[in-house]
Write a protein that holds these residues in place. Structure first.
Motif, PDB file in Angstrom:
ATOM      1  N   ALA A 107       0.819  -1.214   0.000  1.00 50.11           N
ATOM      2  CA  ALA A 107       0.000   0.000   0.000  1.00 50.11           C
ATOM      3  C   ALA A 107       0.849   1.259   0.000  1.00 50.11           C
ATOM      4  CB  ALA A 107      -0.922   0.007   1.220  1.00 50.11           C
ATOM      5  N   GLN A 108       2.138   1.122   0.374  1.00 47.35           N
ATOM      6  CA  GLN A 108       2.977   2.305   0.537  1.00 47.35           C
ATOM      7  C   GLN A 108       4.308   2.225  -0.195  1.00 47.35           C
ATOM      8  OE1 GLN A 108       2.838   3.760   4.514  1.00 47.35           O
ATOM      9  NE2 GLN A 108       4.671   5.019   4.323  1.00 47.35           N
ATOM     10  N   PHE A 109       4.703   1.032  -0.644  1.00 48.22           N
ATOM     11  CA  PHE A 109       6.027   0.899  -1.243  1.00 48.22           C
ATOM     12  C   PHE A 109       5.971  -0.019  -2.448  1.00 48.22           C
ATOM     13  CE2 PHE A 109      10.584  -0.190  -1.393  1.00 48.22           C
ATOM     14  CZ  PHE A 109      11.144   1.060  -1.180  1.00 48.22           C
ATOM     15  N   LEU A 110       6.768   0.303  -3.450  1.00 49.71           N
ATOM     16  CA  LEU A 110       6.828  -0.498  -4.675  1.00 49.71           C
ATOM     17  C   LEU A 110       7.373  -1.887  -4.368  1.00 49.71           C
ATOM     18  CD1 LEU A 110       8.385   2.356  -6.801  1.00 49.71           C
ATOM     19  CD2 LEU A 110       6.068   1.455  -7.097  1.00 49.71           C
ATOM     20  N   GLN A 111       6.767  -2.923  -4.956  1.00 48.42           N
ATOM     21  CA  GLN A 111       7.136  -4.300  -4.632  1.00 48.42           C
ATOM     22  C   GLN A 111       7.969  -4.980  -5.719  1.00 48.42           C
ATOM     23  OE1 GLN A 111       6.359  -5.652  -1.431  1.00 48.42           O
ATOM     24  NE2 GLN A 111       5.964  -3.451  -1.220  1.00 48.42           N
ATOM     25  N   GLY A 112       8.160  -4.320  -6.834  1.00 46.88           N
ATOM     26  CA  GLY A 112       8.956  -4.901  -7.908  1.00 46.88           C
ATOM     27  C   GLY A 112      10.422  -4.510  -7.814  1.00 46.88           C
ATOM     28  N   ILE A 113      11.140  -4.620  -8.945  1.00 41.58           N
ATOM     29  CA  ILE A 113      12.535  -4.190  -8.992  1.00 41.58           C
ATOM     30  C   ILE A 113      12.633  -2.700  -8.691  1.00 41.58           C
ATOM     31  CG2 ILE A 113      14.548  -3.928 -10.490  1.00 41.58           C
ATOM     32  CD1 ILE A 113      13.659  -6.478 -11.947  1.00 41.58           C
ATOM     33  N   ASP A 114      11.591  -1.956  -9.073  1.00 41.25           N
ATOM     34  CA  ASP A 114      11.596  -0.524  -8.801  1.00 41.25           C
ATOM     35  C   ASP A 114      11.691  -0.237  -7.300  1.00 41.25           C
ATOM     36  OD1 ASP A 114       9.072  -1.570  -8.426  1.00 41.25           O
ATOM     37  OD2 ASP A 114       8.061  -0.182  -9.779  1.00 41.25           O
ATOM     38  N   GLY A 115      11.092  -1.094  -6.473  1.00 40.41           N
ATOM     39  CA  GLY A 115      11.207  -0.917  -5.037  1.00 40.41           C
ATOM     40  C   GLY A 115      12.647  -1.062  -4.557  1.00 40.41           C
ATOM     41  N   THR A 116      13.354  -2.014  -5.128  1.00 38.58           N
ATOM     42  CA  THR A 116      14.758  -2.206  -4.757  1.00 38.58           C
ATOM     43  C   THR A 116      15.602  -1.012  -5.201  1.00 38.58           C
ATOM     44  OG1 THR A 116      14.519  -4.598  -4.877  1.00 38.58           O
ATOM     45  CG2 THR A 116      16.752  -3.735  -4.995  1.00 38.58           C
ATOM     46  N   LEU A 117      15.315  -0.462  -6.382  1.00 38.90           N
ATOM     47  CA  LEU A 117      16.020   0.746  -6.813  1.00 38.90           C
ATOM     48  C   LEU A 117      15.779   1.893  -5.831  1.00 38.90           C
ATOM     49  CD1 LEU A 117      15.264   0.663 -10.661  1.00 38.90           C
ATOM     50  CD2 LEU A 117      17.365  -0.006  -9.513  1.00 38.90           C
ATOM     51  N   GLU A 118      14.549   1.996  -5.340  1.00 36.24           N
ATOM     52  CA  GLU A 118      14.262   3.041  -4.365  1.00 36.24           C
ATOM     53  C   GLU A 118      14.983   2.794  -3.041  1.00 36.24           C
ATOM     54  OE1 GLU A 118      12.932   5.863  -4.980  1.00 36.24           O
ATOM     55  OE2 GLU A 118      12.465   5.287  -7.039  1.00 36.24           O
ATOM     56  N   LEU A 119      15.205   1.515  -2.704  1.00 35.45           N
ATOM     57  CA  LEU A 119      15.992   1.223  -1.499  1.00 35.45           C
ATOM     58  C   LEU A 119      17.395   1.817  -1.606  1.00 35.45           C
ATOM     59  CD1 LEU A 119      15.340  -2.457  -0.333  1.00 35.45           C
ATOM     60  CD2 LEU A 119      14.550  -0.329   0.706  1.00 35.45           C
ATOM     61  N   PHE A 120      17.982   1.745  -2.790  1.00 35.79           N
ATOM     62  CA  PHE A 120      19.305   2.340  -2.986  1.00 35.79           C
ATOM     63  C   PHE A 120      19.243   3.842  -2.726  1.00 35.79           C
ATOM     64  CE2 PHE A 120      20.138  -1.489  -5.679  1.00 35.79           C
ATOM     65  CZ  PHE A 120      21.260  -1.933  -5.011  1.00 35.79           C
ATOM     66  N   HIS A 121      18.225   4.494  -3.289  1.00 34.72           N
ATOM     67  CA  HIS A 121      18.082   5.928  -3.064  1.00 34.72           C
ATOM     68  C   HIS A 121      17.923   6.245  -1.578  1.00 34.72           C
ATOM     69  CE1 HIS A 121      18.105   7.403  -7.119  1.00 34.72           C
ATOM     70  NE2 HIS A 121      17.062   6.686  -7.494  1.00 34.72           N
ATOM     71  N   ARG A 122      17.053   5.483  -0.905  1.00 31.87           N
ATOM     72  CA  ARG A 122      16.809   5.738   0.522  1.00 31.87           C
ATOM     73  C   ARG A 122      18.071   5.489   1.345  1.00 31.87           C
ATOM     74  NH1 ARG A 122      10.701   4.724   1.952  1.00 31.87           N
ATOM     75  NH2 ARG A 122      11.503   4.418   4.073  1.00 31.87           N
TER      76      ARG A 122
END
Length: 342
Positions: free
Chosen positions: A75-90
């Motif tokens: 509901a709040q975070f991307l669950q695909g590869i895009d979510g992992t890319l955002e983890l790098f940013h965070r």
């Protein structure tokens, strides 16, 4: 007016034009350049075994229950590869905070191709208000990211500034051999189930190394040794007599990442590149590199000014600017040393 909540973080902005930072003597303006195409990386087929990043669902499954919180729910975070890319940013936010506090300037963050599909090559729009540029090489080789001649010329010109510092940070190159048995040995060495048997990174940064005549290549994905009797990373083998910039002052260790690249020197040039630090390798985990007699890998390199280049060039893995694998006081000191580098 609604009173400010002292607990709330500052408001975040997105998809806005960069506002140039004014030059302040002695205060570096730092920029991060993610050399990937975000759409290319995010849209890799999840049925592909090799040369893709994990989905956030895979991360949650392997690291359970670390990400079983509302902020990482679907509901709040991307669950695909895009979510992992955002983890790098965070995970780079802590570095941005430390560097911003040290310099008085916010750290600017750019992407070669961003989420919205905008392409941004390295040119004066980035370089004009940047004193230290970190180029993170987490682009897969098969995505064909490479610096154009105009980008190389812009970097060469920028590096003629005495205060310029270019940090080239290609990540690991796992499974380069066609030998599947060797790939499995490499996989068992690093021990990270989220890394496939082949994951080759850094096409853009490799193109910079070639174009700028830097005799270095990123190889392998090596597991650091543990300090005796602990589960902490073993201290660096630091060559402090060569560390003219003070990067390793009060920095006994960097980040404990299970698959770090070896920055191998190519050819007979032993003068232009200074190896400032090596990392001991976990010798209990077999690997072709250690089987050849190596016990450490090059993890921090410095190219002092030479010829027309008045600026410095450094090489250190992008992982050391993130907190995905933990952040220590030593790592934060390294960030501060880089931010305040003279």
């Amino acid at each position: 007016m609604t009173p400010k909540n002292p607990i709330s973080p500052p408001a975040r902005t997105y998809n806005q034009t960069h506002v140039p930072r004014k030059y302040t003597p002695g205060k570096r303006r730092i920029s991060i350049y993610w050399a990937w195409s975000y759409p290319w990386e995010a849209q890799r087929s999840v049925t592909t075994l090799d040369n893709r990043l994990s989905t956030m669902t895979e991360v949650r499954r392997v690291l359970w229950p670390a990400y079983e919180t509302p902020e990482f729910s679907e509901a709040q975070f991307l669950q695909g590869i895009d979510g992992t890319l955002e983890l790098f940013h965070r995970s780079a936010l802590s570095f941005q905070t430390v560097a911003g506090e040290a310099t008085g300037h916010p750290v600017a963050v750019f992407q070669r191709v961003d989420q919205a599909g905008f392409t941004l090559p390295i040119d004066e729009r980035i370089l004009a208000d940047t004193d230290t540029l970190l180029v993170f090489g987490l682009d897969h080789l098969i995505s064909d990211q490479a610096a154009a001649p105009e980008e190389i010329e812009a970097l060469r010109s920028w590096l003629e500034r005495q205060d310029a510092c270019l940090v080239i940070a290609p990540h690991h190159d796992v499974g380069a051999s066609p030998d599947l048995t060797q790939r499995q040995e490499e996989y068992e060495h690093h021990g990270d189930p989220l890394v496939p048997r082949q994951q080759r990174f850094g096409g853009y940064t490799r193109s910079l190394l070639t174009a700028l005549d830097i005799p270095v290549i990123n190889q392998w994905g090596l597991h650091p040794a543990f300090a005796a009797g602990t589960r902490n990373i073993a201290p660096l083998t630091a060559f402090l007599d060569l560390d003219k910039k003070g990067l390793l002052e009060d920095v006994p260790t960097l980040s404990f990442h299970p698959h770090l690249p070896h920055y191998a020197l190519i050819g007979d040039d032993t003068q232009s590149v200074q190896v400032l630090a090596r990392q001991p390798i976990d010798l209990l985990r077999p690997h072709p590199f250690t089987a050849a007699g190596n016990t450490e890998f090059n993890c921090l390199l410095w190219l002092p000014p030479a010829g027309q280049r008045a600026g410095d060039i450094l090489m250190v893995d992008s992982t050391h600017f993130t907190t995905l694998f933990g952040g220590t006081d030593s790592l934060r000191r390294f960030w501060r040393n880089l931010a305040l580098m003279k």
